[in-house]
Design a protein around this motif. Structure first.
Motif, PDB file in Angstrom:
ATOM      1  N   PRO A  71     -34.853  -9.673  -6.322  1.00 46.95           N
ATOM      2  CA  PRO A  71     -34.394  -8.541  -7.154  1.00 46.95           C
ATOM      3  C   PRO A  71     -34.781  -7.184  -6.587  1.00 46.95           C
ATOM      4  CG  PRO A  71     -36.156  -9.765  -8.250  1.00 46.95           C
ATOM      5  CD  PRO A  71     -35.733 -10.576  -7.080  1.00 46.95           C
ATOM      6  N   LYS A  72     -35.899  -7.112  -5.846  1.00 48.10           N
ATOM      7  CA  LYS A  72     -36.299  -5.838  -5.236  1.00 48.10           C
ATOM      8  C   LYS A  72     -35.294  -5.423  -4.162  1.00 48.10           C
ATOM      9  CE  LYS A  72     -40.257  -5.658  -7.464  1.00 48.10           C
ATOM     10  NZ  LYS A  72     -40.519  -4.638  -8.504  1.00 48.10           N
ATOM     11  N   VAL A  73     -34.888  -6.401  -3.341  1.00 48.59           N
ATOM     12  CA  VAL A  73     -33.911  -6.127  -2.282  1.00 48.59           C
ATOM     13  C   VAL A  73     -32.561  -5.760  -2.906  1.00 48.59           C
ATOM     14  CG1 VAL A  73     -32.673  -7.112  -0.315  1.00 48.59           C
ATOM     15  CG2 VAL A  73     -35.091  -7.650  -0.657  1.00 48.59           C
ATOM     16  N   PHE A  74     -32.179  -6.530  -3.921  1.00 47.58           N
ATOM     17  CA  PHE A  74     -30.883  -6.293  -4.572  1.00 47.58           C
ATOM     18  C   PHE A  74     -30.853  -4.905  -5.204  1.00 47.58           C
ATOM     19  CE2 PHE A  74     -27.646  -6.609  -7.827  1.00 47.58           C
ATOM     20  CZ  PHE A  74     -26.642  -7.309  -7.178  1.00 47.58           C
ATOM     21  N   SER A  75     -31.922  -4.538  -5.899  1.00 49.54           N
ATOM     22  CA  SER A  75     -32.001  -3.227  -6.537  1.00 49.54           C
ATOM     23  C   SER A  75     -31.934  -2.100  -5.510  1.00 49.54           C
ATOM     24  CB  SER A  75     -33.292  -3.128  -7.351  1.00 49.54           C
ATOM     25  OG  SER A  75     -33.395  -1.877  -7.979  1.00 49.54           O
ATOM     26  N   ALA A  76     -32.615  -2.284  -4.373  1.00 53.50           N
ATOM     27  CA  ALA A  76     -32.592  -1.263  -3.316  1.00 53.50           C
ATOM     28  C   ALA A  76     -31.182  -1.106  -2.749  1.00 53.50           C
ATOM     29  CB  ALA A  76     -33.572  -1.641  -2.208  1.00 53.50           C
ATOM     30  N   TYR A  77     -30.449  -2.201  -2.638  1.00 50.35           N
ATOM     31  CA  TYR A  77     -29.083  -2.139  -2.121  1.00 50.35           C
ATOM     32  C   TYR A  77     -28.167  -1.394  -3.101  1.00 50.35           C
ATOM     33  CZ  TYR A  77     -24.482  -3.517  -0.460  1.00 50.35           C
ATOM     34  OH  TYR A  77     -23.180  -3.499  -0.021  1.00 50.35           O
ATOM     35  N   ILE A  78     -28.284  -1.702  -4.395  1.00 51.32           N
ATOM     36  CA  ILE A  78     -27.460  -1.022  -5.405  1.00 51.32           C
ATOM     37  C   ILE A  78     -27.733   0.480  -5.382  1.00 51.32           C
ATOM     38  CG2 ILE A  78     -27.023  -0.788  -7.880  1.00 51.32           C
ATOM     39  CD1 ILE A  78     -25.872  -3.300  -6.613  1.00 51.32           C
ATOM     40  N   THR A  79     -29.016   0.827  -5.326  1.00 48.39           N
ATOM     41  CA  THR A  79     -29.379   2.246  -5.294  1.00 48.39           C
ATOM     42  C   THR A  79     -28.782   2.936  -4.073  1.00 48.39           C
ATOM     43  OG1 THR A  79     -31.464   1.745  -6.434  1.00 48.39           O
ATOM     44  CG2 THR A  79     -31.325   3.858  -5.293  1.00 48.39           C
ATOM     45  N   LYS A  80     -28.787   2.244  -2.942  1.00 45.71           N
ATOM     46  CA  LYS A  80     -28.269   2.824  -1.700  1.00 45.71           C
ATOM     47  C   LYS A  80     -26.772   3.093  -1.785  1.00 45.71           C
ATOM     48  CE  LYS A  80     -28.075   4.294   2.463  1.00 45.71           C
ATOM     49  NZ  LYS A  80     -28.583   5.654   2.726  1.00 45.71           N
ATOM     50  N   ILE A  81     -25.984   2.144  -2.254  1.00 46.08           N
ATOM     51  CA  ILE A  81     -24.528   2.366  -2.270  1.00 46.08           C
ATOM     52  C   ILE A  81     -24.152   3.422  -3.307  1.00 46.08           C
ATOM     53  CG2 ILE A  81     -23.929   0.112  -1.326  1.00 46.08           C
ATOM     54  CD1 ILE A  81     -23.270  -0.877  -4.078  1.00 46.08           C
ATOM     55  N   LEU A  82     -24.939   3.544  -4.381  1.00 52.69           N
ATOM     56  CA  LEU A  82     -24.691   4.625  -5.341  1.00 52.69           C
ATOM     57  C   LEU A  82     -25.095   5.972  -4.738  1.00 52.69           C
ATOM     58  CD1 LEU A  82     -25.839   2.946  -8.674  1.00 52.69           C
ATOM     59  CD2 LEU A  82     -23.518   3.652  -8.094  1.00 52.69           C
ATOM     60  N   ASP A  83     -26.198   5.987  -3.998  1.00 51.22           N
ATOM     61  CA  ASP A  83     -26.614   7.210  -3.306  1.00 51.22           C
ATOM     62  C   ASP A  83     -25.549   7.663  -2.313  1.00 51.22           C
ATOM     63  OD1 ASP A  83     -29.006   8.032  -4.399  1.00 51.22           O
ATOM     64  OD2 ASP A  83     -30.220   6.704  -3.163  1.00 51.22           O
ATOM     65  N   GLU A  84     -24.896   6.706  -1.676  1.00 51.58           N
ATOM     66  CA  GLU A  84     -23.848   7.037  -0.710  1.00 51.58           C
ATOM     67  C   GLU A  84     -22.620   7.626  -1.391  1.00 51.58           C
ATOM     68  OE1 GLU A  84     -23.734   6.751   2.784  1.00 51.58           O
ATOM     69  OE2 GLU A  84     -25.891   6.574   2.495  1.00 51.58           O
ATOM     70  N   GLY A  85     -22.452   7.332  -2.683  1.00 53.03           N
ATOM     71  CA  GLY A  85     -21.321   7.894  -3.418  1.00 53.03           C
ATOM     72  C   GLY A  85     -20.225   6.897  -3.733  1.00 53.03           C
ATOM     73  N   PHE A  86     -20.482   5.595  -3.572  1.00 56.64           N
ATOM     74  CA  PHE A  86     -19.471   4.579  -3.870  1.00 56.64           C
ATOM     75  C   PHE A  86     -19.452   4.277  -5.372  1.00 56.64           C
ATOM     76  CE2 PHE A  86     -20.378   3.546   0.616  1.00 56.64           C
ATOM     77  CZ  PHE A  86     -19.082   3.527   1.114  1.00 56.64           C
ATOM     78  N   HIS A  87     -18.251   4.023  -5.896  1.00 55.73           N
ATOM     79  CA  HIS A  87     -18.141   3.479  -7.243  1.00 55.73           C
ATOM     80  C   HIS A  87     -18.568   2.017  -7.205  1.00 55.73           C
ATOM     81  CE1 HIS A  87     -16.073   7.121  -7.985  1.00 55.73           C
ATOM     82  NE2 HIS A  87     -14.905   6.759  -7.498  1.00 55.73           N
ATOM     83  N   VAL A  88     -19.136   1.535  -8.318  1.00 53.92           N
ATOM     84  CA  VAL A  88     -19.562   0.133  -8.414  1.00 53.92           C
ATOM     85  C   VAL A  88     -18.852  -0.506  -9.607  1.00 53.92           C
ATOM     86  CG1 VAL A  88     -21.499  -1.407  -8.906  1.00 53.92           C
ATOM     87  CG2 VAL A  88     -21.789   0.487  -7.306  1.00 53.92           C
ATOM     88  N   GLU A  89     -18.297  -1.680  -9.382  1.00 48.06           N
ATOM     89  CA  GLU A  89     -17.620  -2.441 -10.436  1.00 48.06           C
ATOM     90  C   GLU A  89     -18.408  -3.718 -10.707  1.00 48.06           C
ATOM     91  OE1 GLU A  89     -13.467  -5.026 -10.972  1.00 48.06           O
ATOM     92  OE2 GLU A  89     -13.652  -3.567  -9.352  1.00 48.06           O
ATOM     93  N   PHE A  90     -18.686  -3.971 -11.995  1.00 47.43           N
ATOM     94  CA  PHE A  90     -19.328  -5.237 -12.340  1.00 47.43           C
ATOM     95  C   PHE A  90     -18.810  -5.727 -13.678  1.00 47.43           C
ATOM     96  CE2 PHE A  90     -21.931  -2.641 -15.044  1.00 47.43           C
ATOM     97  CZ  PHE A  90     -22.526  -3.484 -15.981  1.00 47.43           C
ATOM     98  N   PHE A  91     -18.954  -7.014 -13.908  1.00 46.05           N
ATOM     99  CA  PHE A  91     -18.433  -7.647 -15.124  1.00 46.05           C
ATOM    100  C   PHE A  91     -19.598  -7.907 -16.068  1.00 46.05           C
ATOM    101  CE2 PHE A  91     -15.594  -8.740 -11.627  1.00 46.05           C
ATOM    102  CZ  PHE A  91     -14.388  -8.267 -12.120  1.00 46.05           C
ATOM    103  N   ILE A  92     -19.633  -7.156 -17.153  1.00 48.85           N
ATOM    104  CA  ILE A  92     -20.775  -7.200 -18.054  1.00 48.85           C
ATOM    105  C   ILE A  92     -20.857  -8.519 -18.829  1.00 48.85           C
ATOM    106  CG2 ILE A  92     -19.621  -6.178 -20.057  1.00 48.85           C
ATOM    107  CD1 ILE A  92     -22.230  -4.480 -20.408  1.00 48.85           C
ATOM    108  N   GLU A  93     -19.752  -9.266 -18.875  1.00 43.56           N
ATOM    109  CA  GLU A  93     -19.778 -10.567 -19.550  1.00 43.56           C
ATOM    110  C   GLU A  93     -20.443 -11.644 -18.695  1.00 43.56           C
ATOM    111  OE1 GLU A  93     -15.714 -11.084 -21.784  1.00 43.56           O
ATOM    112  OE2 GLU A  93     -15.418  -9.810 -20.025  1.00 43.56           O
ATOM    113  N   GLY A  94     -20.720 -11.330 -17.445  1.00 45.48           N
ATOM    114  CA  GLY A  94     -21.384 -12.293 -16.573  1.00 45.48           C
ATOM    115  C   GLY A  94     -20.414 -13.180 -15.828  1.00 45.48           C
TER     116      GLY A  94
END
Length: 883
Positions: free
Chosen positions: A442-465
């Motif tokens: 989860p630490k690696v995953f969280s760092a990756y999410i933060t990075k792509i948002l910092d870069e300015g990319f939109h992120v799409e995810f499905f909240i229903e899982g």
């Protein structure tokens, strides 16, 4: 355009730019910064040849027409000085009968002048030079001012070669300085209209190719590259505009008004540049780095390095081993965003959609709102999840509407070859279903999410899982959402915007697989062989696709309304707040749901209390539902507006063809008075239930209200009599239907009562306030609404029976008992103890077990009082729901 319909108070008047001794020249003086309407036959032919095939954004046209009506002065603004841009705006806008620039600040358009005007201009400049020992200045002689006041428009370029040097060292007039001074001396508003020409909507790359070096970049192409793109693919060129700026209103802003004149000039230039850059990025996305570059920056992030060192220390590993483990996790996760793959997506999906669907119905008004919001920063896109096609639909729509495709969170089960690499190229990154047992993951995953948002990319995810197997929206899964909330807390981001999105289908490809799973079958694994089997879907038509966008949610605003800082809350309270935020998103998606004719007709068939129903009686039930949807201003499929009767017949034909219902032989002649008997084929009830559930959420508040009325067993009642029943039902089925946690029950009940009054189900009491009478027709109609809850009561009754019969064990492990519950449900159905086959749903059983165990019914043997209370409640309500 309400922004431009205000009255404009006068600003303090100052002397216009330039020395007062400079002579004033007529606006007919032949300066070469002006392009006359007649540029000559050959010039017009060349310009029209180059420009006529370039598409103009309709929003830009509408914006310019609206500004023209405001009687203001229009100044077009582009980023880089470009004669091509100047001639394009002049020629193409004039051709489209739009306001167009005929003046160019600091432009000299010698070759586009008619011969006679060119000769007059040269003669004028020579005479002026001989008389004044200097060339005429269109600023100091007020030529620009006179032209603008006479109704002409101009082009202003923010960046030009040696422009800064000329303004600061040579003391040449700054056009922005000139316009600000001019605005302060006139009452007419000056509108600055930023312009953007894109030759390719692909994102910039951080690495320049040889072509970029020699022929210029795609953002600022050289003459040869621009000419090539203009001739080879003019339809790919995008012309758009950010929001126009009213200069008079800009100068009246409190923070601008307090600045000195020079600082106002600097601030306005920066603001306009920022508007253009943000608009460009809202189309192309951020500069594109390679996958290796992104991964290296993630792994060298100081915070992640700290976590890796701590993990190595706790597990007695070398730093090298921990780094290797983190790198392997990141390689498993990271996308490989590629514009080439996205173009391949576009070609393939365009063919598939044309082959399998009858078109897409897109909420363009909502999409434009999202596009405007994207200029402020990256977005979190949250669509519902009904089909594997969902992964591609949103990217396809964004790509065709000049928006960058998002990075998409996908399950690790989809990372198999060759689908995994293809999905990665389209922006997919993969995550595991659970992070348990892997503290570093989860630490690696969280760092990756933060990075792509910092870069300015939109992120799409499905909240229903995962995909909904039942057709209705699932409860929110907060794992990924919690990571986003945590990233926002740690970052310096101003805000994080969530966009709830509804993606719906008349029919889904996976329908048979879903029914198989609901009845207890095993979920098929995603693999290459199943990809080849999917070819059979290409032979069928699946109706239309619907796409609606809700107003974006501000995470900052949500946090601001909390009594304490989110980061200061206990862990369990943080989870609760995240879950409630997820409920708000799910509820927003529900509000955007499109009701299809398949959903309404399936609901009318299944909710009938009779095994057989006449066609005209069914149409009456459908009209009851349609009246309710209209009263609630629900979003309906266009086919329900255009020709409802033909649509009903078409869907019934489809259901008969698929052997979901049986139709009497009298319908074969299709006479005007045909009234065949329709019957649901018992084994196909779960299939129809899937369609019904696609629109059930918009009927459930009405169903809760209807059952609350029926349960008080009286023909006269007050609204307050219903609140207790409604509150219980909403809580009891909280695992089935998600609503906004801030929604007031009292308000919802009153809205439903009003809808029932509009349909003559209820009548207000003539003398008693807040009192209602139930009509005889209304009693039958209330049963049509309450019937939406019947299969859920049946499913929960099966689970309660299991609790009553198997009291010797605690039921912590759901998996161990679901099979037994399924067997018990089948026996109860055969003995007619429950009436609806669609109640034999594995997902309903799981939801019921989750609800009962989380509300105190942990061990039936020791919690017998709790069990008896639920049994009593169930028996009470089951008396009133239709069987």
């Amino acid at each position: 355009m309400s922004l431009f319909k205000r009255t404009f108070p006068k600003l303090s008047r100052k002397a216009p730019a330039g020395p007062p001794a400079e002579e004033h020249l007529s606006d007919k003086t032949p300066f070469f910064s002006y392009i006359p309407i007649r540029t000559g036959f050959l010039a017009n032919m060349v310009l029209n040849f180059f420009f006529h095939r370039i598409r103009i954004d309709p929003k830009l046209s509408n914006s310019l027409k609206a500004l023209e009506k405001e009687n203001g002065i229009i100044i077009f603004v582009n980023k880089y000085k470009s004669f091509f841009d100047f001639m394009f705006y002049h020629t193409r806008f004039r051709h489209d009968k739009l306001p167009y620039p005929s003046l160019g600040f600091d432009y000299r358009t010698y070759i586009w002048q008619p011969v006679r005007r060119f000769l007059r201009g040269m003669a004028f400049h020579i005479r002026y030079f001989l008389r004044n020992r200097s060339l005429p200045d269109p600023y100091k002689t007020h030529y620009f001012r006179n032209k603008l006041l006479s109704g002409q428009s101009a082009l202003l370029s923010l960046i030009e070669e040696k422009g800064l040097y000329r303004r600061l060292v040579e003391s040449k007039t700054d056009p922005i300085d000139y316009l600000i001074e001019m605005q302060k001396t006139i009452d007419r508003p000056i509108y600055l209209v930023p312009q953007l020409i894109l030759y390719d909507k692909a994102p910039h790359s951080t690495r320049l190719s040889i072509i970029d070096v020699v022929f210029g970049t795609k953002e600022r192409p050289g003459r040869l590259r621009r000419l090539y793109m203009l001739l080879s693919s003019p339809k790919k060129i995008i012309v758009e505009t950010p929001e126009p700026v009213s200069l008079i209103e800009f100068l009246q802003k409190p923070d601008i008004r307090e600045l000195s004149h020079k600082k106002q000039v600097v601030f306005l230039r920066r603001y306009l540049l920022d508007q253009i850059n943000r608009h460009r990025q809202s189309i192309t996305g951020p500069a594109l780095k390679s996958r290796d570059e992104i991964m290296e920056e993630v792994l060298t992030n100081p915070e992640l390095q700290k976590s890796i060192i701590g993990y190595a220390r706790e597990n007695r590993l070398s730093i090298y081993q921990a780094q290797k483990e983190a790198a392997e996790y990141l390689d498993e996760i990271a996308a490989n965003y590629s514009q080439k793959v996205i173009r391949l997506y576009d070609i393939t999906l365009r063919w598939i959609l044309h082959l399998m669907f009858d078109g897409m119905v897109i909420d363009y008004e909502g999409l434009n709102r999202v596009k405007e919001q994207s200029k402020k920063g990256p977005l979190i896109l949250v669509p519902c999840h009904k089909s594997h096609l969902d992964y591609l639909i949103l990217s396809y729509v964004f790509y065709h509407n000049n928006m960058p495709c998002p990075h998409i969170a996908a399950g690790k089960n989809l990372s198999f070859w060759p689908i995994g690499p293809i999905f990665r190229g389209g922006g997919a990154f993969f995550l595991r279903r659970t992070f348990k047992g892997e503290p570093l993951y989860p630490k690696v995953f969280s760092a990756y999410i933060t990075k792509i948002l910092d870069e300015g990319f939109h992120v799409e995810f499905f909240i229903e899982g995962g995909r909904s197997r039942t057709g209705k929206l699932l409860t929110p899964k907060i794992g990924f959402l919690s990571l986003l909330l945590e990233a926002f807390q740690k970052s310096g981001w101003e805000d994080m915007m969530f966009v709830p999105i509804f993606i719906g289908y008349d029919r889904v490809l996976e329908e048979k697989a879903y029914i198989h799973e609901l009845e207890g079958g095993k979920k098929p694994a995603e693999n290459l062989s199943n990809v080849f089997k999917a070819r059979k879907f290409l032979k069928k038509k699946y109706g239309k696709i619907y796409l609606n966008f809700h107003e974006p949610f501000s995470l900052k605003d949500y946090f601001d309304q909390l009594p304490n800082e989110f980061s200061d809350l206990p862990r369990e309270e943080q989870k609760l707040q995240a879950y409630q935020f997820g409920e708000k998103i799910i509820s927003a998606i529900s509000q955007e749901s499109v009701i299809t004719p398949h959903a309404v007709i399936a609901g009318a068939m299944l909710n009938s209390s009779q095994k057989r129903i006449y066609y005209k009686q069914l149409v009456g039930h459908i009209e009851t539902y349609m009246n309710h949807l209209s009263a609630k201003n629900s979003k309906l499929a266009d086919t329900l507006f255009i020709d409802r009767q033909s649509t009903i017949d078409y869907v019934l034909d489809l259901f008969v063809q698929n052997k979901y219902i049986d139709r009497g032989a009298t319908d074969k002649k299709r006479t005007a008075n045909a009234n065949p008997i329709l019957k649901v084929i018992e084994n196909k009830r779960p299939n129809l239930d899937y369609y019904k559930n696609n629109g059930a959420i918009l009927f459930v508040p009405g169903a809760y209200t209807a059952l609350s009325i029926l349960a008080i067993d009286a023909f006269q009642f007050s609204a307050s009599d219903l609140y207790g029943n409604y509150r219980f039902l909403k809580n009891f089925f909280q695992m089935e239907f998600v609503f906004d946690p801030d929604e007031a029950i009292e308000l919802t009940v009153r809205k439903n009562l009003k809808a029932f009054i509009d349909d003559a189900i209820l009548t207000p009491h003539p003398t008693l306030p807040d009192t209602y009478n139930l009509t005889s027709v209304g009693f039958r109609k209330l049963n049509l609404f309450a019937a939406f809850l019947t299969p859920y009561f049946d499913s929960y009754w099966i689970v309660l029976n299991f609790f009553m019969r198997y009291t010797q064990k605690s039921i912590f492990d759901v998996k161990d008992h679901i099979k037994k519950i399924q067997n018990l449900g089948s026996r109860m159905y055969k003995r007619n103890e429950i009436s609806r086959k669609e109640a034999l749903s594995k997902i309903n059983y799981k939801n019921a077990v989750t609800y009962f165990t989380s509300n105190g019914l942990v061990n039936p043997e020791t919690d017998s009082a709790q069990l008896d209370a639920y049994v009593e409640k169930m028996l009470h309500y089951r008396r009133f729901v239709p069987n």
